[in-house]
Each structure stands twice: as C-alpha cells, then as structure tokens.
Design a protein around this motif. Structure first.
Motif, PDB file in Angstrom:
ATOM      1  N   UNK A 156      12.664 108.239  97.070  1.00  0.00           N
ATOM      2  CA  UNK A 156      12.650 106.784  97.643  1.00  0.00           C
ATOM      3  C   UNK A 156      13.357 106.742  98.856  1.00  0.00           C
ATOM      4  N   UNK A 157      14.576 107.384  99.350  1.00  0.00           N
ATOM      5  CA  UNK A 157      15.130 107.249 100.665  1.00  0.00           C
ATOM      6  C   UNK A 157      14.178 108.095 101.696  1.00  0.00           C
ATOM      7  N   UNK A 158      13.208 108.952 101.244  1.00  0.00           N
ATOM      8  CA  UNK A 158      12.529 109.471 102.231  1.00  0.00           C
ATOM      9  C   UNK A 158      11.345 108.694 102.554  1.00  0.00           C
ATOM     10  N   UNK A 159      10.698 108.152 101.628  1.00  0.00           N
ATOM     11  CA  UNK A 159       9.636 107.029 101.518  1.00  0.00           C
ATOM     12  C   UNK A 159      10.131 106.159 102.741  1.00  0.00           C
ATOM     13  N   UNK A 160      11.188 105.469 102.281  1.00  0.00           N
ATOM     14  CA  UNK A 160      11.883 104.503 102.948  1.00  0.00           C
ATOM     15  C   UNK A 160      11.758 104.613 104.497  1.00  0.00           C
ATOM     16  N   UNK A 161      12.317 106.015 104.790  1.00  0.00           N
ATOM     17  CA  UNK A 161      12.594 106.491 106.259  1.00  0.00           C
ATOM     18  C   UNK A 161      11.408 106.627 106.877  1.00  0.00           C
ATOM     19  N   UNK A 162      10.128 107.124 106.182  1.00  0.00           N
ATOM     20  CA  UNK A 162       8.977 107.192 106.750  1.00  0.00           C
ATOM     21  C   UNK A 162       8.502 105.850 107.043  1.00  0.00           C
ATOM     22  N   UNK A 163       8.582 104.687 106.173  1.00  0.00           N
ATOM     23  CA  UNK A 163       8.135 103.516 106.445  1.00  0.00           C
ATOM     24  C   UNK A 163       8.734 102.750 107.730  1.00  0.00           C
ATOM     25  N   UNK A 164       9.939 103.115 108.040  1.00  0.00           N
ATOM     26  CA  UNK A 164      10.812 102.530 108.651  1.00  0.00           C
ATOM     27  C   UNK A 164      10.307 103.179 110.220  1.00  0.00           C
ATOM     28  N   UNK A 165      10.049 104.371 110.031  1.00  0.00           N
ATOM     29  CA  UNK A 165       9.881 105.249 111.323  1.00  0.00           C
ATOM     30  C   UNK A 165       8.416 104.814 111.875  1.00  0.00           C
ATOM     31  N   UNK A 166       7.538 104.641 110.637  1.00  0.00           N
ATOM     32  CA  UNK A 166       6.102 104.076 111.069  1.00  0.00           C
ATOM     33  C   UNK A 166       6.236 102.579 111.492  1.00  0.00           C
ATOM     34  N   UNK A 167       7.249 101.780 111.555  1.00  0.00           N
ATOM     35  CA  UNK A 167       7.126 100.689 112.225  1.00  0.00           C
ATOM     36  C   UNK A 167       7.077  99.350 111.156  1.00  0.00           C
ATOM     37  N   UNK A 168       7.203  99.781 109.851  1.00  0.00           N
ATOM     38  CA  UNK A 168       7.271  98.784 108.625  1.00  0.00           C
ATOM     39  C   UNK A 168       8.724  97.905 108.909  1.00  0.00           C
TER      40      UNK A 168
ATOM     41  N   UNK B 145      -2.627  98.900 113.644  1.00  0.00           N
ATOM     42  CA  UNK B 145      -1.274  99.259 112.665  1.00  0.00           C
ATOM     43  C   UNK B 145      -1.280 100.463 112.484  1.00  0.00           C
ATOM     44  N   UNK B 146      -2.604 100.968 112.027  1.00  0.00           N
ATOM     45  CA  UNK B 146      -2.530 102.506 111.533  1.00  0.00           C
ATOM     46  C   UNK B 146      -2.136 103.270 112.775  1.00  0.00           C
ATOM     47  N   UNK B 147      -3.154 103.107 113.840  1.00  0.00           N
ATOM     48  CA  UNK B 147      -2.947 103.962 114.869  1.00  0.00           C
ATOM     49  C   UNK B 147      -1.569 103.827 115.439  1.00  0.00           C
ATOM     50  N   UNK B 148      -0.840 102.771 115.569  1.00  0.00           N
ATOM     51  CA  UNK B 148       0.520 102.822 116.135  1.00  0.00           C
ATOM     52  C   UNK B 148       1.448 103.524 115.337  1.00  0.00           C
TER      53      UNK B 148
END
Length: 427
Positions: free
Chosen positions: A356-368, A283-286
């Motif tokens: 918070x919005x930026x962290x949420x965007x990064x999490x979603x972009x990473x596939x969370x 998951x970290x690699x993806x």
C-alpha cells in the motif's frame, strides 16, 4: 383455435403487465447496480439477474395452461393432433410472456449502461429464451398431470428454487447450469464465457426434449426411457460444461478490438472509451514521463489488455476514468499483480506490508491527486508515501527498489522510512 382466441384466453396475457411492472419497479435497482458503462455484454449480462423471477412466471403460466388442457379434455376433442401439437399454440403466449419480462429487464440495463459501440451479443438473449422455454414446458407438463390448485404454486416454487438457490450453494459451477452464468458479466477487458452459457442451454434443451417426449403418443415404457435419457443427457452435458468454472465465468476480450495510437508511449484503449481517449492518452503519457524522470523504467506500450504482451504494461480498465485514476493506474502497474508464488503456497511474505505505501508513492509520483492515494490505500499509506517523496531522488528510488523486491519474494523485508536527518538534508 384462432390466435386471437388463444391470446384472449391465455393466463400469460393478463400476467404480462404484472410481470413487466414487477421487473420495472422492484428489480430496477438490482439490475442497474454495478454496470460497466458503454459496454454491451455488461448491459445484457446484468439483465440475466431477472431470470429467477421471470422463469417462475413462465412456469406458473405454463402449469395453468397445462391444467386447462386437461380440464378441457383437449386431446379428446382433437384426436387427429398430437398433444404436443395442441400444447405449442397454448404455450406461445407463455413464451412471449418470458420475452416481455426479459425485454423490460434488458431495456432497464441498456438505458442505464448506455452502450454505444459495437453489436449487442444476441446470443445472451437466446440463452434466456431457451431457459424460459424449458420452464414453461415443464410447468405445462406439471399442470397437465396435477390439479390446478397444486400445479401452479408448485411450479412457481420449484422454478424459483431451481434458478435462485444454486447461486448460494457449493460447488459454485452449479449456478451456471440453471442460468447460464452471464449475470456477473463483464468489465471492459472481459467477454462472456460461452462455456457457462452453453451449460445452461444444454440443460434447458434436455428439459425441453423430455417435456416434448412426455406429450407424444409413444408407448409408455418407450416414453419413460426416452424422457429419462433426455434428462440424463441434459444433466451430464450441462455438468460437464460447467464443472470447474468459477463464480464469475468470463474470458479475456479479444485484443484486436483495442485501438492503439502514438509511439512513445503507444496507448491502447477499448473502443467504448473513444470519447475519453484524448484525456486518457494525455494523462497516461504524462504519468509515464514523470515516472521515468524518477528513475523508473516504464515500457513503451500502455494497454488495457489484462494479459499484456512482452514490453507492454497493463494500466487498468475503467468504464469512466478520471485523470488521477489513469495516472494511478500507470504507476501501480509497475508492481506485481499478486503475491509471490512462495506466499501463495502458504509461506509468509514479510514484504506484504509494503504494497500500500509503495502503490501510494507510485500514484503520487505519476501525478495523481493525494486524495486518490488516500482513498485507495488509506491515509496511513498515503502519509508514508508523501513523507518518502520529500527525500532525495536517490533515496526514493532506493526505497522503491527495496519494496518492489520485497513484494516479489518471501525473504526481503520492506525498506525503512528515510530518516528525519535525510529528509532535512534533502530540503
């Protein structure tokens, strides 16, 4: 006196099962709350929560034995032996009482934490035993000097107050002088602070030395001076070691314990996560690949070391991670770990609202999963991030770069949301 006679007549013998039941039945929830699964220092550190309850039991039993010593006129019946030589066999069951109480506490935390790798830090247990010995000997001296009806309740109350109440007082480092500061240890990337533990041991040794001197046959004036010197040395040494330590004294874990595999990326995990290593690395690699496709630069080393070297990224340290937590950890690792220096010195930071919005965007972009972003950063931030992700690649990258800069200085304002027209164009 025969050892079987000592055990049969000692107050610690009948008090031991009561203490064990008290720890097992009334402290079990508090002992096992917040454990880091699979990690030995956390399992043994959590057991130290029982110290403020086990130590008073030792002090009370010690006071009872000290009172028996005086009432039985033991020094008169054994004039060739020093009082210390007579006291130690009487205190031996009391020391065992303390070991039983802390053993039950440790058994509960170990069974709940299930540490399965490495060696247990036995130094933590030695710290408990030294502290408990100090309480037992202090109780004995108190019981030797005062009547039973006074010494036993006084020993119980004083011991509890001295171990439990400093945790609620300022300055914070006072608590480490009486308990060794291990009860809040440790997450996977942390190790016990032996400075805090040494502080508790030094004070306990000072008390043990003073009590031992009080039971010698030295002249009264010399004995008074030596007892005062032992107590002062213990207090000064302990205070010097504990001074300035935070409420949760821990140190960074040795990085040579990390297990690293792979090349692009190279993922470094703590050995306690061996059973989940394949899932974490996948998951970290993806997640890294997804972030790179979004135009972000992600280092080639993903590590659980909280103080990563140059070219490495700290992705978090979890005892039992889920795939989405791993992905979110890789994403938000690209953000600064704290507010900028100008904000920490008292200045205003208009970019704080962007986190918070930026962290949420990064999490979603990473596939969370969206639910993870919503739970961590709130529904509003997750909704903003989801809206930004509907815009074009360049718009998303521009929005992130503006917010990332705003989080690192005190002048840049957060990026506005992409306009509705831009969102329609992107569709």
């Amino acid at each position: 006196m025969l050892w079987r006679t000592v055990l049969r007549s000692s107050s610690a013998t009948w008090l031991a099962p009561l203490l064990a039941a008290f720890v097992a039945l009334l402290l079990s929830d508090d002992l096992t709350n917040g454990l880091t699964l699979g990690y030995w220092p956390s399992a043994l550190g959590a057991a130290a929560f029982a110290l403020p309850f086990v130590a008073p039991a030792c002090a009370t039993a010690g006071a009872w034995e000290g009172s028996r010593f005086t009432r039985g006129n033991a020094a008169h019946w054994a004039p060739t032996r020093s009082e210390l030589g007579i006291a130690l066999p009487l205190l031996a069951p009391v020391f065992v009482l303390g070991a039983v109480g802390m053993g039950v506490a440790a058994a509960l935390t170990i069974s709940a934490g299930r540490p399965d790798g490495g060696m247990p830090p036995v130094g933590m247990a030695l710290v408990w035993l030294v502290i408990l010995a100090a309480h037992a000997m202090a109780g004995f001296v108190l019981g030797k000097r005062l009547p039973l009806v006074v010494s036993t309740p006084l020993a119980l109350v004083l011991s509890f107050v001295l171990t439990a109440y400093p945790a609620a007082l300022e300055p914070l480092w006072l608590r480490h002088m009486v308990t060794g500061g291990t009860s809040s240890c440790c997450s996977l990337d942390q190790a016990p602070s032996w400075q805090a533990a040494a502080s508790g041991v030094v004070l306990a040794l000072g008390v043990i030395g003073a009590c031992a001197l009080a039971l010698t046959s030295l002249r009264r004036r010399a004995r008074t001076y030596l007892i005062s010197a032992a107590l002062i040395a213990g207090l000064v040494g302990s205070g010097w070691l504990a001074y300035g330590l935070p409420a949760d004294p821990v140190s960074a874990r040795a990085t040579d314990q990390l297990q690293c595999t792979g090349t692009e990326p190279r993922v470094c995990l703590w050995p306690e996560l061996a059973q989940q290593a394949a899932m974490i690395r996948e998951n970290a690699s993806d997640a890294r690949a997804r972030l790179q496709r979004s135009g972000l630069t992600v280092p080639g080393i993903l590590t659980m070391n909280a103080h990563p070297e140059r070219g490495a990224l700290y992705i978090g340290s979890w005892p039992a991670p889920r795939p989405s937590e791993v992905r979110a950890g890789v994403g938000i690792a690209l953000l600064p770990p704290g507010p900028p220096a100008c904000a920490r010195s008292g200045g205003s930071s208009p970019g704080a609202d962007a986190y918070e919005p930026t962290a949420a965007w990064l999490a979603l972009t990473a596939g969370a999963e969206p639910q993870v972003a919503s739970d961590r950063y709130g529904q509003k931030a997750a909704a903003i991030a989801a809206r930004v992700r509907k815009s074009t690649h360049d718009q998303q990258l521009s929005w992130f770069n503006r917010n990332n800069k705003a989080l690192r200085d005190c002048t840049t304002r957060p990026a506005p949301l992409p306009s509705s027209r831009a969102l329609e164009t992107s569709r």
